[in-house]
Design a protein around this motif. Structure first.
Motif, PDB file in Angstrom:
ATOM      1  N   GLN A  81       9.692   6.153  -7.748  1.00 16.27           N
ATOM      2  CA  GLN A  81       8.494   5.316  -7.845  1.00 16.27           C
ATOM      3  C   GLN A  81       8.044   4.842  -6.464  1.00 16.27           C
ATOM      4  OE1 GLN A  81       9.020   1.799 -10.247  1.00 16.27           O
ATOM      5  NE2 GLN A  81       6.836   1.352 -10.303  1.00 16.27           N
ATOM      6  N   GLY A  82       8.999   4.473  -5.617  1.00 13.02           N
ATOM      7  CA  GLY A  82       8.659   4.038  -4.262  1.00 13.02           C
ATOM      8  C   GLY A  82       8.038   5.161  -3.460  1.00 13.02           C
ATOM      9  N   TYR A  83       8.624   6.354  -3.572  1.00 10.77           N
ATOM     10  CA  TYR A  83       8.062   7.497  -2.850  1.00 10.77           C
ATOM     11  C   TYR A  83       6.671   7.844  -3.383  1.00 10.77           C
ATOM     12  CZ  TYR A  83       7.083  12.074  -1.093  1.00 10.77           C
ATOM     13  OH  TYR A  83       6.439  13.129  -0.493  1.00 10.77           O
ATOM     14  N   ALA A  84       6.505   7.802  -4.692  1.00 11.50           N
ATOM     15  CA  ALA A  84       5.201   8.108  -5.295  1.00 11.50           C
ATOM     16  C   ALA A  84       4.124   7.162  -4.770  1.00 11.50           C
ATOM     17  CB  ALA A  84       5.290   8.025  -6.815  1.00 11.50           C
ATOM     18  N   SER A  85       4.494   5.915  -4.482  1.00 13.64           N
ATOM     19  CA  SER A  85       3.507   4.961  -3.950  1.00 13.64           C
ATOM     20  C   SER A  85       3.050   5.366  -2.546  1.00 13.64           C
ATOM     21  CB  SER A  85       4.058   3.529  -3.946  1.00 13.64           C
ATOM     22  OG  SER A  85       5.067   3.369  -2.968  1.00 13.64           O
ATOM     23  N   TYR A  86       3.913   6.048  -1.801  1.00 16.45           N
ATOM     24  CA  TYR A  86       3.515   6.558  -0.485  1.00 16.45           C
ATOM     25  C   TYR A  86       2.479   7.661  -0.647  1.00 16.45           C
ATOM     26  CZ  TYR A  86       7.682   4.340   1.641  1.00 16.45           C
ATOM     27  OH  TYR A  86       8.641   3.468   2.086  1.00 16.45           O
ATOM     28  N   GLU A  87       2.744   8.589  -1.568  1.00 16.32           N
ATOM     29  CA  GLU A  87       1.826   9.707  -1.768  1.00 16.32           C
ATOM     30  C   GLU A  87       0.486   9.256  -2.326  1.00 16.32           C
ATOM     31  OE1 GLU A  87       3.163  13.089  -3.983  1.00 16.32           O
ATOM     32  OE2 GLU A  87       4.697  13.598  -2.498  1.00 16.32           O
ATOM     33  N   GLY A  95      -0.893   6.368  -1.920  1.00 16.06           N
ATOM     34  CA  GLY A  95      -1.589   5.427  -1.050  1.00 16.06           C
ATOM     35  C   GLY A  95      -1.675   4.034  -1.633  1.00 16.06           C
ATOM     36  N   SER A  96      -0.886   3.761  -2.680  1.00 21.36           N
ATOM     37  CA  SER A  96      -0.946   2.438  -3.303  1.00 21.36           C
ATOM     38  C   SER A  96      -0.142   1.390  -2.534  1.00 21.36           C
ATOM     39  CB  SER A  96      -0.470   2.503  -4.756  1.00 21.36           C
ATOM     40  OG  SER A  96       0.878   2.906  -4.820  1.00 21.36           O
ATOM     41  N   ILE A  97       0.650   1.829  -1.561  1.00 25.52           N
ATOM     42  CA  ILE A  97       1.369   0.892  -0.700  1.00 25.52           C
ATOM     43  C   ILE A  97       0.462   0.565   0.484  1.00 25.52           C
ATOM     44  CG2 ILE A  97       2.533   2.711   0.611  1.00 25.52           C
ATOM     45  CD1 ILE A  97       5.009   0.837   0.654  1.00 25.52           C
ATOM     46  N   ARG A 106      -6.758   4.978   5.439  1.00 24.81           N
ATOM     47  CA  ARG A 106      -5.674   5.493   6.269  1.00 24.81           C
ATOM     48  C   ARG A 106      -4.427   5.799   5.451  1.00 24.81           C
ATOM     49  NH1 ARG A 106      -6.621   1.259  11.251  1.00 24.81           N
ATOM     50  NH2 ARG A 106      -8.572   2.197  11.894  1.00 24.81           N
ATOM     51  N   THR A 107      -4.077   4.883   4.566  1.00 29.25           N
ATOM     52  CA  THR A 107      -2.888   5.061   3.747  1.00 29.25           C
ATOM     53  C   THR A 107      -3.053   6.239   2.792  1.00 29.25           C
ATOM     54  OG1 THR A 107      -2.459   2.693   3.894  1.00 29.25           O
ATOM     55  CG2 THR A 107      -1.270   3.881   2.206  1.00 29.25           C
ATOM     56  N   LYS A 108      -4.239   6.384   2.211  1.00 26.61           N
ATOM     57  CA  LYS A 108      -4.495   7.511   1.308  1.00 26.61           C
ATOM     58  C   LYS A 108      -4.475   8.834   2.065  1.00 26.61           C
ATOM     59  CE  LYS A 108      -6.843   5.118  -2.426  1.00 26.61           C
ATOM     60  NZ  LYS A 108      -5.775   5.267  -3.389  1.00 26.61           N
ATOM     61  N   ALA A 109      -5.010   8.861   3.290  1.00 26.47           N
ATOM     62  CA  ALA A 109      -4.983  10.090   4.101  1.00 26.47           C
ATOM     63  C   ALA A 109      -3.544  10.482   4.422  1.00 26.47           C
ATOM     64  CB  ALA A 109      -5.790   9.889   5.384  1.00 26.47           C
ATOM     65  N   LEU A 110      -2.723   9.505   4.760  1.00 24.87           N
ATOM     66  CA  LEU A 110      -1.314   9.773   5.040  1.00 24.87           C
ATOM     67  C   LEU A 110      -0.616  10.275   3.776  1.00 24.87           C
ATOM     68  CD1 LEU A 110       1.156   9.742   6.878  1.00 24.87           C
ATOM     69  CD2 LEU A 110       1.423   7.312   6.333  1.00 24.87           C
ATOM     70  N   GLY A 111      -0.911   9.671   2.641  1.00 23.95           N
ATOM     71  CA  GLY A 111      -0.320  10.096   1.371  1.00 23.95           C
ATOM     72  C   GLY A 111      -0.648  11.541   1.036  1.00 23.95           C
TER      73      GLY A 111
END
Length: 102
Positions: free
Chosen positions: A43-49, A51-53, A12-17
């Protein structure tokens, strides 16, 4: 409703990213510019894209939706809004829809 497995959350997180990255690229923005607009570090935004968050906080999801002028459920089929939470309330809550609900 059964709790999501770690595999489901990762998917789910990777799909959103992927969706967020596509929206950013459509605007021809860098990650740095997008992060600045959202009040995040690059760096924080990159973690959203990437999917590592594990989960994006609800208030950040609201900011992302507003920035790209898209409804939160349109960001990903796996995310929904809990009607008990006021729209875009600044709360660290993210409600995940199960695949059956999506």
């Amino acid at each position: 409703m059964e709790p999501s497995s770690p595999h489901d959350r990762t998917h789910r997180t990777k799909a959103l990213g992927k969706k967020i990255r596509a929206l950013r690229k459509a605007q021809k923005w860098s990650q740095r510019k997008t992060a600045d607009l959202l009040g995040l570090s690059q760096q924080g935004y990159a973690s959203y894209e990437s999917g590592s968050i594990v989960e994006i906080p609800y208030h950040q999801l609201c900011k992302i939706a507003a920035l790209f002028q898209i409804a939160i459920p349109d960001l990903s089929q796996f995310y929904t809004i809990d009607p008990a939470i006021p729209a875009c309330a600044v709360q660290d809550v993210l409600v995940l829809a199960t695949a059956e609900e999506a």
